[in-house]
Design an enzyme around this catalytic site. Structure first.
Site, PDB file in Angstrom:
ATOM      1  N   THR A  40      -5.599  -1.984  -1.083  1.00 43.89           N
ATOM      2  CA  THR A  40      -4.624  -1.667  -0.026  1.00 43.89           C
ATOM      3  C   THR A  40      -3.213  -2.151  -0.380  1.00 43.89           C
ATOM      4  O   THR A  40      -2.222  -1.516  -0.008  1.00 43.89           O
ATOM      5  CB  THR A  40      -5.096  -2.293   1.304  1.00 43.89           C
ATOM      6  OG1 THR A  40      -6.409  -1.792   1.572  1.00 43.89           O
ATOM      7  CG2 THR A  40      -4.191  -1.914   2.448  1.00 43.89           C
ATOM      8  N   SER A  45       3.247   1.664   2.685  1.00 41.46           N
ATOM      9  CA  SER A  45       4.654   2.124   2.781  1.00 41.46           C
ATOM     10  C   SER A  45       5.617   1.137   2.141  1.00 41.46           C
ATOM     11  O   SER A  45       6.793   1.471   1.935  1.00 41.46           O
ATOM     12  CB  SER A  45       5.063   2.304   4.248  1.00 41.46           C
ATOM     13  OG  SER A  45       4.144   3.082   4.950  1.00 41.46           O
ATOM     14  N   HIS A  49       8.814  -4.954   7.229  1.00 35.76           N
ATOM     15  CA  HIS A  49       9.136  -4.684   8.636  1.00 35.76           C
ATOM     16  C   HIS A  49       9.923  -5.844   9.242  1.00 35.76           C
ATOM     17  O   HIS A  49       9.684  -7.008   8.911  1.00 35.76           O
ATOM     18  CB  HIS A  49       7.847  -4.491   9.443  1.00 35.76           C
ATOM     19  CG  HIS A  49       7.080  -3.262   9.059  1.00 35.76           C
ATOM     20  ND1 HIS A  49       7.527  -1.995   9.328  1.00 35.76           N
ATOM     21  CD2 HIS A  49       5.897  -3.107   8.414  1.00 35.76           C
ATOM     22  CE1 HIS A  49       6.656  -1.111   8.873  1.00 35.76           C
ATOM     23  NE2 HIS A  49       5.659  -1.761   8.309  1.00 35.76           N
ATOM     24  N   VAL A 171     -18.078 -10.596  -5.503  1.00 37.99           N
ATOM     25  CA  VAL A 171     -18.911 -11.594  -4.806  1.00 37.99           C
ATOM     26  C   VAL A 171     -20.070 -10.868  -4.140  1.00 37.99           C
ATOM     27  O   VAL A 171     -19.877  -9.882  -3.411  1.00 37.99           O
ATOM     28  CB  VAL A 171     -18.061 -12.370  -3.771  1.00 37.99           C
ATOM     29  CG1 VAL A 171     -18.949 -13.253  -2.895  1.00 37.99           C
ATOM     30  CG2 VAL A 171     -17.003 -13.197  -4.485  1.00 37.99           C
ATOM     31  N   ARG A 309      -6.140   1.257   5.670  1.00 39.68           N
ATOM     32  CA  ARG A 309      -5.845   0.044   6.440  1.00 39.68           C
ATOM     33  C   ARG A 309      -7.162  -0.629   6.822  1.00 39.68           C
ATOM     34  O   ARG A 309      -8.109   0.064   7.221  1.00 39.68           O
ATOM     35  CB  ARG A 309      -5.083   0.386   7.714  1.00 39.68           C
ATOM     36  CG  ARG A 309      -3.798   1.194   7.492  1.00 39.68           C
ATOM     37  CD  ARG A 309      -3.386   1.797   8.823  1.00 39.68           C
ATOM     38  NE  ARG A 309      -2.177   2.596   8.763  1.00 39.68           N
ATOM     39  CZ  ARG A 309      -2.159   3.921   8.585  1.00 39.68           C
ATOM     40  NH1 ARG A 309      -3.286   4.594   8.396  1.00 39.68           N
ATOM     41  NH2 ARG A 309      -1.028   4.566   8.606  1.00 39.68           N
ATOM     42  N   CYS A 436       6.649  13.240 -14.872  1.00 43.27           N
ATOM     43  CA  CYS A 436       5.525  13.787 -15.660  1.00 43.27           C
ATOM     44  C   CYS A 436       4.239  13.023 -15.372  1.00 43.27           C
ATOM     45  O   CYS A 436       3.192  13.372 -15.908  1.00 43.27           O
ATOM     46  CB  CYS A 436       5.862  13.803 -17.146  1.00 43.27           C
ATOM     47  SG  CYS A 436       5.572  12.234 -17.981  1.00 43.27           S
ATOM     48  N   CYS A 441       3.926   9.605 -21.677  1.00 43.11           N
ATOM     49  CA  CYS A 441       3.862   8.209 -22.126  1.00 43.11           C
ATOM     50  C   CYS A 441       2.459   7.619 -22.192  1.00 43.11           C
ATOM     51  O   CYS A 441       2.237   6.616 -22.850  1.00 43.11           O
ATOM     52  CB  CYS A 441       4.758   7.322 -21.266  1.00 43.11           C
ATOM     53  SG  CYS A 441       4.236   7.204 -19.550  1.00 43.11           S
TER      54      CYS A 441
END
Ligand SMILES: Cc1cc2nc3c(=O)[nH]c(=O)nc-3n(C[C@H](O)[C@H](O)[C@H](O)COP(=O)(O)OP(=O)(O)OC[C@H]3O[C@@H](n4cnc5c(N)ncnc54)[C@H](O)[C@@H]3O)c2cc1C
Length: 475
Positions: A40, A45, A49, A171, A309, A436, A441
């Site tokens: 995550t 985004s 905040h 784990v 999330r 690309c 690369c």
């Protein structure tokens, strides 16, 4: 026996490791992926905040605001790109103006500075916003950050200060033993006096290994478009619509690499490893974003992606010791605004929860900074010319789209934090992030990895086990 084991090396685990590395303690981080920040913490985004949105009095509100205040100094110490560009929450209907006032009030309660702007003021700041705009709430302390290096550099700094990291170890079981816990992974068995659960989407499964719990983690997907860096200043702030029960809504923002990000959607899904995207959801993302910014040049898109999330059933971050085991600490349900909150959460967990069960003594020689990264593309022409003359590998381009040189890739390979895959190189340096998408690369990065580790190019992985790019020798 280790003093402390941290399970998970996302943003939370990495900042916990860095914070604990300030103290005399023997810390091990166990991460099931072959890189840090590979779940995550890399697919979000990346907004720092301001903290006007979370309900006052919640853990989300507290740690968002505290984390936001810590970001400028931490990003300086960890050499992470961060820009405090401010956010605008935009009203496009007259009736939404009263909601903005409520949000400003909430911001005040959370200790977040805000300012109401008229439609004319918004249009002067953001010429590409819809002409239907009725006003906006400006939050000057919001920002954008490079989420990939945030986690990686926090962990690099922790390792430089003595923390041990084991990648590629999941784990599987935790057992209470005299004086702590036995932690079994798919590779080995360890013992620790204190265990911290920072396993993100899987924190529920880890918590249940110790005792029954009353909460659940439900995966909630967000899908995005990434646009190329086509025109600086297309938008200048993080642009949010009004929040709803589904979250902060579909935003339009620039990134620290001058790309643009449009998203995310918000849908609960069944699986914790379903990172697929689907055209209908993306079509909706596009339609919603276009209400706020009508002329987004979607032909400039270079990629779509999704993140999950770890939404908790409690509606707030779960940051507490297990009910019957004070030396097992859950840091779970860290959905948005978890990235911005991560340094503040780590500080609280260490200073309040770990210190209650383990004596913490500050080290005399803790170094808060990583060795500075050399970025020739950010140097002035003359400086770059002189630098490349002295260090020719920094003039030898590997990724032309993002201007990444051999020197920069060799630098990340030589650091204390392992950089084992093509994707890890991509996240550290941006080689492969451009138009690309690695088409040119990737072979060069692959060969640099094989050369550095002294292994066959056939063994180099793009990302997870089995993602080898080269399958067999053909000639
Ligand atoms: C769509 C979306 C948008 C977001 N936008 C923002 C934003 O703009 N700003 C913001 O502040 N926050 C945002 N967030 C939230 C933020 O990304 C998270 O709060 C943060 O990344 C959570 O970090 P974490 O370390 O808890 O989880 P993760 O990054 O998922 O780390 C958990 C780690 O635990 C490991 N793990 C799991 N199980 C085991 C096991 N059994 N053994 C060993 N390791 C294990 C995983 O492999 C993983 O690396 C967003 C999230 C999403 C999905």
């Amino acid at each position: 026996m280790f003093d402390i084991i941290i399970i998970g090396a996302g943003a939370i685990g990495s900042f916990l490791a860095r914070t604990l590395s300030q103290y005399e303690s023997n810390v091990l981080v166990l991460e099931k992926e072959n890189d840090v920040g590979n779940v995550t913490s890399m697919a979000n985004s990346a907004i720092v905040h301001s903290g006007y949105d979370p309900v006052p009095g919640t853990k989300k509100a507290r740690f968002n605001v505290e984390g936001n205040r810590m970001f400028p100094e931490i990003c300086e110490e960890l050499d992470v790109s961060f820009r405090q560009i401010g956010s605008l929450t935009v009203a496009i209907e007259e009736k939404q103006l009263s909601v903005l006032k409520e949000l400003a009030e909430r911001g005040k309660k959370n200790g977040v500075p805000t300012k109401m702007l008229t439609a004319e003021e918004v249009l002067a700041m953001e010429p590409n916003i819809t002409k239907d705009v009725k006003g906006a709430l400006l939050c000057p302390t919001a920002g954008i950050v490079n989420p990939f290096t945030l986690t990686a550099h926090a962990m690099e700094n922790a390792i430089d200060n003595g923390v041990k990291l084991h990648l590629g170890e999941a784990v599987k079981a935790i057992k209470k033993i005299n004086g702590g816990f036995q932690v079994d992974t798919d590779v080995a068995t360890y013992e620790a006096k204190v265990v911290i659960n920072a396993a993100g989407l899987y924190s529920e499964e880890i918590a249940k290994m110790v005792e029954p719990i009353s909460w659940k983690i439900n995966p909630r997907k967000g899908e995005y478009y990434v646009l190329d860096h086509f025109r600086p200043g297309f938008v200048n702030h993080v642009l949010f619509p009004l929040p709803s029960e589904k979250g902060k809504g579909i935003l339009v923002t620039s990134t620290t690499s001058d790309n643009y990000l449009v998203g995310p959607s918000s849908e609960f899904v069944d699986e914790k490893d379903d990172f697929s995207t689907d055209p209908l959801t993306l079509k909706d993302v596009r339609a919603q974003a276009s209400l706020m910014v009508p002329n987004i040049p979607f032909p400039e898109q270079i990629r779509v992606f999704s993140g999950l999330r770890a939404t908790p059933s409690t509606h707030d971050f779960i940051i507490e010791p297990a009910k019957k085991n004070p030396n097992f600490i859950n840091v779970a349900g860290i959905e948005s605004p978890g990235l911005v909150s991560s340094p503040a959460i780590a500080k609280y967990v260490v200073e309040e929860l770990v210190s209650a069960v383990f004596p913490l003594k500050k080290k005399a020689n803790w170094n808060p900074s990583v060795r500075k990264y050399i970025k020739p593309s950010e140097m002035k022409d003359e400086e770059r010319e002189a630098f490349v003359k002295a260090h020719p590998e920094y003039g030898e381009m590997v990724c032309n789209c993002e201007q990444v040189s051999v020197g920069e890739i060799k630098d990340v390979l030589s650091r204390s934090l392992p950089c084992l895959t093509i994707k890890a190189v991509k996240k550290r340096t941006r080689a492969g992030f451009g138009k690309c998408q690695g088409g040119f690369c990737q072979p060069k990065v692959l060969m640099l990895l094989a050369e550095h580790y002294g292994i066959s190019p056939l063994e180099i992985l793009y990302d997870k086990e089995g993602s080898n790019i080269l399958l067999k020798e053909s000639k």
